[in-house]
Design a protein around this motif. Structure first.
Motif, PDB file in Angstrom:
ATOM      1  N   PRO A   1     110.297  83.400 -25.919  1.00 56.19           N
ATOM      2  CA  PRO A   1     111.576  83.612 -26.773  1.00 56.19           C
ATOM      3  C   PRO A   1     111.771  82.017 -25.717  1.00 56.19           C
ATOM      4  O   PRO A   1     112.735  81.315 -26.734  1.00 56.19           O
ATOM      5  N   ILE A   2     112.407  81.805 -24.428  1.00 57.78           N
ATOM      6  CA  ILE A   2     112.495  80.686 -24.185  1.00 57.78           C
ATOM      7  C   ILE A   2     111.744  79.616 -24.131  1.00 57.78           C
ATOM      8  O   ILE A   2     113.088  78.931 -24.350  1.00 57.78           O
ATOM      9  N   ALA A   3     110.604  79.632 -24.441  1.00 58.91           N
ATOM     10  CA  ALA A   3     110.078  78.530 -24.619  1.00 58.91           C
ATOM     11  C   ALA A   3     110.166  78.018 -25.913  1.00 58.91           C
ATOM     12  O   ALA A   3     110.442  76.583 -26.518  1.00 58.91           O
ATOM     13  N   GLN A   4     110.182  79.243 -26.873  1.00 62.17           N
ATOM     14  CA  GLN A   4     111.176  78.983 -28.325  1.00 62.17           C
ATOM     15  C   GLN A   4     111.984  77.936 -28.643  1.00 62.17           C
ATOM     16  O   GLN A   4     112.111  76.881 -29.303  1.00 62.17           O
ATOM     17  N   VAL A   5     112.908  78.045 -27.937  1.00 57.33           N
ATOM     18  CA  VAL A   5     114.325  77.905 -27.259  1.00 57.33           C
ATOM     19  C   VAL A   5     113.811  76.182 -27.168  1.00 57.33           C
ATOM     20  O   VAL A   5     114.463  75.262 -27.309  1.00 57.33           O
ATOM     21  N   LEU A   6     113.467  76.253 -25.756  1.00 55.49           N
ATOM     22  CA  LEU A   6     112.869  74.924 -24.863  1.00 55.49           C
ATOM     23  C   LEU A   6     112.521  74.117 -26.224  1.00 55.49           C
ATOM     24  O   LEU A   6     112.522  72.175 -26.535  1.00 55.49           O
ATOM     25  N   PHE A   7     111.280  74.179 -27.031  1.00 49.81           N
ATOM     26  CA  PHE A   7     110.708  73.582 -27.832  1.00 49.81           C
ATOM     27  C   PHE A   7     111.626  72.968 -29.107  1.00 49.81           C
ATOM     28  O   PHE A   7     111.333  71.678 -29.861  1.00 49.81           O
ATOM     29  N   ARG A   8     112.518  74.269 -29.467  1.00 54.50           N
ATOM     30  CA  ARG A   8     113.233  73.931 -30.577  1.00 54.50           C
ATOM     31  C   ARG A   8     114.421  72.600 -29.995  1.00 54.50           C
ATOM     32  O   ARG A   8     114.985  71.783 -30.827  1.00 54.50           O
ATOM     33  N   LEU A   9     115.017  72.761 -29.193  1.00 62.32           N
ATOM     34  CA  LEU A   9     116.204  71.882 -28.649  1.00 62.32           C
ATOM     35  C   LEU A   9     115.112  70.837 -28.547  1.00 62.32           C
ATOM     36  O   LEU A   9     115.722  69.609 -28.386  1.00 62.32           O
ATOM     37  N   ALA A  10     114.014  70.285 -27.912  1.00 61.66           N
ATOM     38  CA  ALA A  10     113.222  69.261 -27.200  1.00 61.66           C
ATOM     39  C   ALA A  10     112.633  68.600 -28.783  1.00 61.66           C
ATOM     40  O   ALA A  10     113.237  67.252 -28.508  1.00 61.66           O
ATOM     41  N   ILE A  11     112.420  69.263 -29.616  1.00 57.67           N
ATOM     42  CA  ILE A  11     111.976  67.852 -30.967  1.00 57.67           C
ATOM     43  C   ILE A  11     113.693  67.867 -31.393  1.00 57.67           C
ATOM     44  O   ILE A  11     113.800  66.862 -32.116  1.00 57.67           O
ATOM     45  N   ALA A  12     114.066  68.271 -31.457  1.00 56.10           N
ATOM     46  CA  ALA A  12     115.137  68.454 -32.356  1.00 56.10           C
ATOM     47  C   ALA A  12     116.142  66.990 -31.751  1.00 56.10           C
ATOM     48  O   ALA A  12     116.930  66.124 -32.490  1.00 56.10           O
ATOM     49  N   SER A  13     116.438  67.105 -29.902  1.00 51.55           N
ATOM     50  CA  SER A  13     116.902  66.266 -29.607  1.00 51.55           C
ATOM     51  C   SER A  13     115.900  64.985 -30.064  1.00 51.55           C
ATOM     52  O   SER A  13     116.669  63.406 -30.191  1.00 51.55           O
TER      53      SER A  13
ATOM     54  N   MET B   1     117.483  63.661 -33.346  1.00 54.96           N
ATOM     55  CA  MET B   1     118.984  63.582 -33.543  1.00 54.96           C
ATOM     56  C   MET B   1     119.347  62.713 -33.475  1.00 54.96           C
ATOM     57  O   MET B   1     119.772  61.316 -33.809  1.00 54.96           O
ATOM     58  N   LYS B   2     118.454  62.280 -31.740  1.00 59.09           N
ATOM     59  CA  LYS B   2     118.600  60.453 -31.876  1.00 59.09           C
ATOM     60  C   LYS B   2     118.472  59.205 -32.272  1.00 59.09           C
ATOM     61  O   LYS B   2     119.149  58.262 -32.443  1.00 59.09           O
TER      62      LYS B   2
ATOM     63  N   MET C   1     116.796  58.363 -46.453  1.00 58.25           N
ATOM     64  CA  MET C   1     116.042  59.960 -46.812  1.00 58.25           C
ATOM     65  C   MET C   1     116.415  60.193 -45.438  1.00 58.25           C
ATOM     66  O   MET C   1     115.569  61.209 -44.830  1.00 58.25           O
ATOM     67  N   ALA C   2     115.345  58.687 -44.181  1.00 56.64           N
ATOM     68  CA  ALA C   2     114.573  59.097 -42.745  1.00 56.64           C
ATOM     69  C   ALA C   2     116.109  60.010 -42.193  1.00 56.64           C
ATOM     70  O   ALA C   2     115.983  60.507 -41.120  1.00 56.64           O
ATOM     71  N   ALA C   3     117.287  59.624 -41.943  1.00 55.52           N
ATOM     72  CA  ALA C   3     118.075  59.505 -41.483  1.00 55.52           C
ATOM     73  C   ALA C   3     119.207  60.952 -41.814  1.00 55.52           C
ATOM     74  O   ALA C   3     119.361  61.292 -41.222  1.00 55.52           O
ATOM     75  N   THR C   4     119.302  61.068 -42.877  1.00 59.64           N
ATOM     76  CA  THR C   4     119.416  62.736 -43.067  1.00 59.64           C
ATOM     77  C   THR C   4     118.767  63.932 -42.900  1.00 59.64           C
ATOM     78  O   THR C   4     119.479  65.047 -42.084  1.00 59.64           O
ATOM     79  N   PHE C   5     117.318  63.340 -43.342  1.00 57.11           N
ATOM     80  CA  PHE C   5     116.404  64.532 -42.243  1.00 57.11           C
ATOM     81  C   PHE C   5     116.252  64.819 -41.361  1.00 57.11           C
ATOM     82  O   PHE C   5     116.105  65.580 -40.659  1.00 57.11           O
ATOM     83  N   GLU C   6     116.654  63.604 -40.597  1.00 56.59           N
ATOM     84  CA  GLU C   6     116.174  63.689 -38.996  1.00 56.59           C
ATOM     85  C   GLU C   6     117.899  64.024 -38.613  1.00 56.59           C
ATOM     86  O   GLU C   6     117.951  65.202 -37.332  1.00 56.59           O
ATOM     87  N   LEU C   7     118.863  64.295 -38.707  1.00 57.51           N
ATOM     88  CA  LEU C   7     119.524  64.366 -38.701  1.00 57.51           C
ATOM     89  C   LEU C   7     120.200  66.189 -39.256  1.00 57.51           C
ATOM     90  O   LEU C   7     120.560  67.478 -38.309  1.00 57.51           O
ATOM     91  N   SER C   8     120.271  66.485 -40.089  1.00 58.83           N
ATOM     92  CA  SER C   8     120.011  67.676 -40.909  1.00 58.83           C
ATOM     93  C   SER C   8     119.311  68.616 -40.310  1.00 58.83           C
ATOM     94  O   SER C   8     119.336  69.861 -39.830  1.00 58.83           O
ATOM     95  N   CYS C   9     117.297  68.419 -40.134  1.00 56.85           N
ATOM     96  CA  CYS C   9     116.825  69.133 -39.367  1.00 56.85           C
ATOM     97  C   CYS C   9     116.154  69.341 -37.776  1.00 56.85           C
ATOM     98  O   CYS C   9     116.585  70.337 -36.978  1.00 56.85           O
ATOM     99  N   ALA C  10     117.484  68.102 -37.168  1.00 57.41           N
ATOM    100  CA  ALA C  10     117.440  68.282 -35.783  1.00 57.41           C
ATOM    101  C   ALA C  10     118.531  69.525 -36.348  1.00 57.41           C
ATOM    102  O   ALA C  10     118.736  70.661 -34.977  1.00 57.41           O
ATOM    103  N   THR C  11     119.576  69.015 -36.261  1.00 54.26           N
ATOM    104  CA  THR C  11     120.770  70.729 -36.411  1.00 54.26           C
ATOM    105  C   THR C  11     120.319  71.816 -36.185  1.00 54.26           C
ATOM    106  O   THR C  11     120.481  72.666 -35.976  1.00 54.26           O
ATOM    107  N   LEU C  12     119.796  71.913 -37.449  1.00 54.64           N
ATOM    108  CA  LEU C  12     118.902  73.262 -37.802  1.00 54.64           C
ATOM    109  C   LEU C  12     117.983  73.906 -36.775  1.00 54.64           C
ATOM    110  O   LEU C  12     118.198  74.396 -35.901  1.00 54.64           O
TER     111      LEU C  12
END
Length: 159
Positions: free
Chosen positions: A32-44, A47-48, A81-92
């Motif tokens: 579960p810690i690896a899953q959180v780290l992967f989610r946050l890493a790829i979201a960052s 999002m950027k 499309m790129a900005a929308t998907f990047e921001l929304s999917c990163a947030t999710l």
């Protein structure tokens, strides 16, 4: 006929024993810690990228027209499309909500970027794609909103 002799199995000693001990210890790292780290890493990462696109929309559209040159789509549509998907999917992904679904547009974007825009950036795309495929196939984990709202069932086996 000679009787068959069973060789005795001895416990590993020295460096091999230490290596096995360290390997066993590392194997107990909580998934579960690896899953959180992967989610946050790829979201960052995404999002950027999305925030950068929205910071100067005129420049972003020009970049899509002059440098990215995504086939089929007009630059304005591709940029939106790129900005929308990047921001929304990163947030999710950061929230761990609809994790598996949120990986799909990002995997599609990586495929398009790798194929048509930056084919030399395969090492970044491979890293990002690997994390996304892990999350697609394993889900957001127990430390996610997916689990809290019942989108991911509680696991009966060790996670």
């Amino acid at each position: 006929m000679q009787p068959q002799v069973n060789p005795t199995v001895t416990a590993p000693t020295g460096c091999r024993a230490r290596l096995l001990s360290v390997t066993a210890w590392l194997g107990r790292f909580p998934l579960p810690i690896a899953q959180v780290l992967f989610r946050l890493a790829i979201a960052s990462v995404f999002m950027k990228a999305g925030l950068t696109k929205t910071a100067s929309w005129e420049f972003t559209v020009q970049l899509f027209a002059d440098e990215y040159k995504v086939p089929v789509l007009p630059p304005e549509v591709a940029a939106l499309m790129a900005a929308t998907f990047e921001l929304s999917c990163a947030t999710l992904l950061a929230l761990g909500l609809a994790t598996r679904v949120a990986t799909l547009p990002l995997l599609g974007m990586i495929a398009v970027i790798q194929t048509f825009v930056y084919p030399h950036a395969w090492s970044d795309h491979l890293t990002w794609g690997s994390m996304l495929i892990f999350l697609l196939t394993r889900g957001g984990g127990p430390l996610s909103l997916d689990r809290l709202v019942g989108l991911e069932p509680a696991q009966t086996h060790k996670e």
